[in-house]
Design a protein around this motif. Structure first.
Motif, PDB file in Angstrom:
ATOM      1  N   GLY A 205       0.798  -1.225   0.000  1.00  0.00           N
ATOM      2  CA  GLY A 205       0.000   0.000   0.000  1.00  0.00           C
ATOM      3  C   GLY A 205       0.827   1.269   0.000  1.00  0.00           C
ATOM      4  N   ARG A 206       2.083   1.177  -0.457  1.00  0.00           N
ATOM      5  CA  ARG A 206       2.947   2.361  -0.436  1.00  0.00           C
ATOM      6  C   ARG A 206       2.440   3.469  -1.361  1.00  0.00           C
ATOM      7  NH1 ARG A 206       8.478  -0.392  -1.974  1.00  0.00           N
ATOM      8  NH2 ARG A 206       6.968  -1.641  -3.150  1.00  0.00           N
ATOM      9  N   ASP A 207       1.817   3.082  -2.450  1.00  0.00           N
ATOM     10  CA  ASP A 207       1.285   4.067  -3.390  1.00  0.00           C
ATOM     11  C   ASP A 207       0.018   4.694  -2.808  1.00  0.00           C
ATOM     12  OD1 ASP A 207       0.351   5.552  -5.480  1.00  0.00           O
ATOM     13  OD2 ASP A 207       0.400   3.939  -6.958  1.00  0.00           O
ATOM     14  N   LYS A 208       0.012   6.000  -2.650  1.00  0.00           N
ATOM     15  CA  LYS A 208      -1.145   6.685  -2.057  1.00  0.00           C
ATOM     16  C   LYS A 208      -2.417   6.510  -2.879  1.00  0.00           C
ATOM     17  CE  LYS A 208       1.505  10.323   0.295  1.00  0.00           C
ATOM     18  NZ  LYS A 208       1.716  11.786   0.427  1.00  0.00           N
ATOM     19  N   LYS A 209      -2.256   6.157  -4.131  1.00  0.00           N
ATOM     20  CA  LYS A 209      -3.420   6.002  -5.006  1.00  0.00           C
ATOM     21  C   LYS A 209      -4.384   4.943  -4.493  1.00  0.00           C
ATOM     22  CE  LYS A 209      -4.663   5.368  -9.881  1.00  0.00           C
ATOM     23  NZ  LYS A 209      -4.178   5.091 -11.257  1.00  0.00           N
ATOM     24  N   VAL A 210      -3.861   3.930  -3.772  1.00  0.00           N
ATOM     25  CA  VAL A 210      -4.736   2.847  -3.299  1.00  0.00           C
ATOM     26  C   VAL A 210      -5.750   3.356  -2.274  1.00  0.00           C
ATOM     27  CG1 VAL A 210      -2.935   1.126  -3.676  1.00  0.00           C
ATOM     28  CG2 VAL A 210      -3.219   2.102  -1.393  1.00  0.00           C
ATOM     29  N   ARG A 211      -5.515   4.531  -1.702  1.00  0.00           N
ATOM     30  CA  ARG A 211      -6.420   5.098  -0.701  1.00  0.00           C
ATOM     31  C   ARG A 211      -7.182   6.316  -1.235  1.00  0.00           C
ATOM     32  NH1 ARG A 211      -1.734   3.592   1.470  1.00  0.00           N
ATOM     33  NH2 ARG A 211      -0.730   5.622   1.245  1.00  0.00           N
ATOM     34  N   SER A 212      -7.135   6.509  -2.559  1.00  0.00           N
ATOM     35  CA  SER A 212      -7.700   7.732  -3.134  1.00  0.00           C
ATOM     36  C   SER A 212      -9.211   7.690  -3.308  1.00  0.00           C
ATOM     37  CB  SER A 212      -7.036   8.022  -4.483  1.00  0.00           C
ATOM     38  OG  SER A 212      -7.308   6.964  -5.402  1.00  0.00           O
ATOM     39  N   SER A 213      -9.799   6.517  -3.375  1.00  0.00           N
ATOM     40  CA  SER A 213     -11.244   6.402  -3.566  1.00  0.00           C
ATOM     41  C   SER A 213     -11.702   5.031  -3.109  1.00  0.00           C
ATOM     42  CB  SER A 213     -11.622   6.597  -5.045  1.00  0.00           C
ATOM     43  OG  SER A 213     -11.154   5.509  -5.822  1.00  0.00           O
ATOM     44  N   VAL A 214     -13.010   4.873  -2.953  1.00  0.00           N
ATOM     45  CA  VAL A 214     -13.569   3.571  -2.569  1.00  0.00           C
ATOM     46  C   VAL A 214     -13.242   2.535  -3.638  1.00  0.00           C
ATOM     47  CG1 VAL A 214     -15.708   2.276  -2.202  1.00  0.00           C
ATOM     48  CG2 VAL A 214     -15.412   4.536  -1.156  1.00  0.00           C
ATOM     49  N   GLU A 215     -13.342   2.936  -4.910  1.00  0.00           N
ATOM     50  CA  GLU A 215     -13.084   1.984  -5.998  1.00  0.00           C
ATOM     51  C   GLU A 215     -11.632   1.519  -5.985  1.00  0.00           C
ATOM     52  OE1 GLU A 215     -14.287   1.513 -10.674  1.00  0.00           O
ATOM     53  OE2 GLU A 215     -13.533   3.456 -10.023  1.00  0.00           O
ATOM     54  N   GLU A 216     -10.697   2.413  -5.758  1.00  0.00           N
ATOM     55  CA  GLU A 216      -9.285   2.033  -5.706  1.00  0.00           C
ATOM     56  C   GLU A 216      -9.010   1.152  -4.490  1.00  0.00           C
ATOM     57  OE1 GLU A 216      -6.647   2.327  -7.562  1.00  0.00           O
ATOM     58  OE2 GLU A 216      -7.516   3.515  -9.168  1.00  0.00           O
ATOM     59  N   TRP A 217      -9.537   1.550  -3.336  1.00  0.00           N
ATOM     60  CA  TRP A 217      -9.241   0.844  -2.094  1.00  0.00           C
ATOM     61  C   TRP A 217      -9.896  -0.534  -2.050  1.00  0.00           C
ATOM     62  CZ3 TRP A 217     -12.205  -0.826   2.140  1.00  0.00           C
ATOM     63  CH2 TRP A 217     -11.489  -1.167   3.283  1.00  0.00           C
ATOM     64  N   SER A 218     -11.125  -0.643  -2.527  1.00  0.00           N
ATOM     65  CA  SER A 218     -11.881  -1.887  -2.343  1.00  0.00           C
ATOM     66  C   SER A 218     -11.766  -2.863  -3.501  1.00  0.00           C
ATOM     67  CB  SER A 218     -13.357  -1.578  -2.095  1.00  0.00           C
ATOM     68  OG  SER A 218     -13.951  -0.954  -3.221  1.00  0.00           O
ATOM     69  N   VAL A 219     -11.608  -2.365  -4.744  1.00  0.00           N
ATOM     70  CA  VAL A 219     -11.508  -3.286  -5.886  1.00  0.00           C
ATOM     71  C   VAL A 219     -10.290  -2.993  -6.762  1.00  0.00           C
ATOM     72  CG1 VAL A 219     -13.952  -3.857  -5.927  1.00  0.00           C
ATOM     73  CG2 VAL A 219     -13.150  -1.895  -7.251  1.00  0.00           C
ATOM     74  N   GLY A 220      -9.325  -2.262  -6.218  1.00  0.00           N
ATOM     75  CA  GLY A 220      -8.057  -2.067  -6.905  1.00  0.00           C
ATOM     76  C   GLY A 220      -8.152  -1.345  -8.233  1.00  0.00           C
ATOM     77  N   GLY A 221      -9.177  -0.515  -8.394  1.00  0.00           N
ATOM     78  CA  GLY A 221      -9.340   0.188  -9.660  1.00  0.00           C
ATOM     79  C   GLY A 221      -9.707  -0.724 -10.810  1.00  0.00           C
ATOM     80  N   ARG A 222     -10.091  -1.980 -10.489  1.00  0.00           N
ATOM     81  CA  ARG A 222     -10.469  -2.988 -11.504  1.00  0.00           C
ATOM     82  C   ARG A 222      -9.347  -3.194 -12.524  1.00  0.00           C
ATOM     83  NH1 ARG A 222     -16.197  -2.659 -10.357  1.00  0.00           N
ATOM     84  NH2 ARG A 222     -16.696  -0.509  -9.843  1.00  0.00           N
ATOM     85  N   ARG A 223      -8.133  -3.381 -12.024  1.00  0.00           N
ATOM     86  CA  ARG A 223      -6.986  -3.535 -12.924  1.00  0.00           C
ATOM     87  C   ARG A 223      -6.269  -4.876 -12.782  1.00  0.00           C
ATOM     88  NH1 ARG A 223      -6.380   1.760 -11.091  1.00  0.00           N
ATOM     89  NH2 ARG A 223      -4.877   1.055  -9.528  1.00  0.00           N
TER      90      ARG A 223
END
Length: 499
Positions: free
Chosen positions: A26-44
């Motif tokens: 979780g070093r990349d702050k992007k993983v905490r930027s939104s519910v979609e990023e945090w909960s489903v990894g941005g669907r990537r």
């Protein structure tokens, strides 16, 4: 029962290493930027990552400890886990890609999100969220039970087991809060590799250690315990129970919030299809784990607690290093699924109870923080519940399967039935839950899995009542219905998205 210091040291070292990897992911702050990023990894996530994640998600410590315990006491009834998972993956091939496309196009992160948009009903969304959260708490508790039992066998005489268990789960809550779904995804790779390596090692070595090989073991099993190799033809858990338990469990598998979370991380519908094809490979491990329960029955002293059958077999068969690797594998099969389950439950609460019901105008940044913070509440409740009501966990989890399957018509059938109405679906869900709890409470299931009665009543209510509301449903269009059933719009949307 005295622990083994070498085994305990290896177990704790591996757990701490995996927790550290969870934080680093979780070093990349992007993983905490939104519910979609945090909960489903941005669907990537690609197909292989999804395979590891869903495998870690569905095959938990309870799977291994519970199956060996069932095999130890109930024999071949434990094999119901094989057809149910095969059925679940087969069925999922036909509906999960379609569900993923809807969720991806409309930025949905939970099954309750889908129900809200599909039926224009916050009430249905809230009902599904409440069912999902309530049924998940005992499941998370079972993961607590798994690591508690493991540390009790490994560490008795050396550590305070409850303190270490609480500390372990708090560390998992912290790395889940920090790293979101990426934490359990990358640690799932370690867990799954260990599961395959250690379980295959045990099923090869244990028959050789105790019987001289598989053939002598099977000969001994046929001679001394033939009852373990047959399914009862009558009684409360006979063939009808076996069939209906397999069917209901199969339909319920991807209704769990944590299973849906794993699916929604995929980057394409094709990744979901490939996983439906290759996830049954895990059944190789499941079949062999059941035989470990048979070995335990033949080897362990009479009166051994079935709950500790696999752990006691490991302790009595191996030295400290092998014990430590085996205990660490089971411990990780507790902690990592717990993290994914906590994400699923937190997402349901924050998005479909707090946002849909309590504060519809909540800002996205605040919603993200609430979703992440709910991890501590969910895991805290699971810890409290597990420590206060330890004897109720297994029965409540089995009831949870019967409860979760009741959302199947709202989620899966609605993907294919254009004129399914929200009124009939809501009533069917409530009727199904009431029937399930009534059958469970009275104990009158007539040899049928409780959830089957609830699902039958659910389907019946939807089919009978739907014509009463269908005229209104036909006149009400919404973007999700248009996406599902308007071919031209769907093709245009998918072409635009590149799905």
């Amino acid at each position: 029962m005295q622990g083994n210091l070498t085994a305990l040291s290896i177990t704790i070292f591996i757990i701490l290493t995996v927790v550290l990897i969870g934080f680093l992911s979780g070093r990349d702050k992007k993983v905490r930027s939104s519910v979609e990023e945090w909960s489903v990894g941005g669907r990537r996530f690609g197909g292989l990552l999804v395979w590891f994640l869903v495998g870690a998600d569905l095959y938990t410590a309870y799977t291994f400890l519970g199956l060996t315990s069932t095999a130890y006491t109930g024999g071949s009834l434990a094999f119901f886990a094989i057809p149910y998972s095969v059925l679940a993956f087969f069925i999922s091939y036909f509906f999960l890609p379609k569900l993923w496309k809807v969720a991806n196009h409309h930025k949905l992160t939970t099954l309750a999100d889908y129900a809200r948009e599909r039926f224009d009903s916050k009430l249905l969304s809230i009902l599904i969220a409440i069912v999902g959260v309530l049924m998940l708490i005992p499941y998370i508790c079972l993961q607590l039970s798994g690591i508690q039992d493991t540390l009790q066998v490994a560490g008795t005489g050396f550590i305070n087991v409850k303190v270490v268990v609480v500390t372990s789960f708090l560390l998992v809550a912290l790395y889940t809060f920090f790293s979101g779904i990426k934490g359990p995804t990358y640690t799932a790779i370690i867990k799954d590799v260990l599961v395959w390596a250690i379980m295959l090692f045990m099923v090869v070595s244990l028959p050789m250690i105790h019987f001289g090989g598989w053939t002598p073991m099977m000969d001994r099993l046929v001679k001394d315990a033939p009852q373990l190799l047959t399914i009862p033809t009558d009684g409360p858990k006979g063939i009808p129970w076996f069939i209906t338990a397999s069917l209901v469990s199969a339909l319920a598998l991807f209704m769990w919030a944590h299973a849906a979370t794993g699916v929604f991380t995929a980057k394409s519908a094709d990744s979901i299809r490939k996983n439906a094809m290759f996830l049954p490979l895990y059944n190789i491990v499941l079949i062999l784990v059941i035989f470990l329960g048979f070995i335990a029955f033949l080897v362990l002293p009479k009166g051994t607690d079935p709950r500790f059958a696999l752990l006691t077999l490991i302790q009595s068969s191996y030295g400290g290093v092998a014990q430590g690797l085996a205990y660490a594998t089971i411990a990780l099969a507790s902690l990592i699924p717990c993290s994914i389950m906590a994400i699923g439950a937190s997402n349901l609460f924050a998005n479909n109870i707090y946002r849909d019901w309590i504060n519809p105008k909540v800002k996205p940044s605040r919603l993200t923080m609430i979703t992440r913070g709910m991890v501590f509440v969910v895991i805290g409740l699971a810890l409290l519940f597990g420590l206060v009501f330890p004897s109720a966990l297994v029965s409540l989890q089995l009831l949870g399967v019967s409860g979760m399957v009741q959302i199947f018509p709202a989620i899966v059938i609605s993907l294919f039935w254009k004129n399914q109405t929200r009124e009939a679906t809501i009533i069917g869900l409530l009727v199904g839950l009431a029937t399930t709890f009534t059958v469970y409470g009275t104990g009158n299931s007539y040899g049928i899995y409780e959830g089957f009665w609830g699902l039958a009543a659910n389907f019946l209510a939807v089919v009978v009542l739907n014509p009463l509301f269908v005229k209104k449903a036909k006149s009400n269009a919404n973007p999700v219905k248009e996406f599902l059933f308007n071919k031209n719009q769907k093709e245009a949307s998918l072409a635009k998205k590149g799905a």
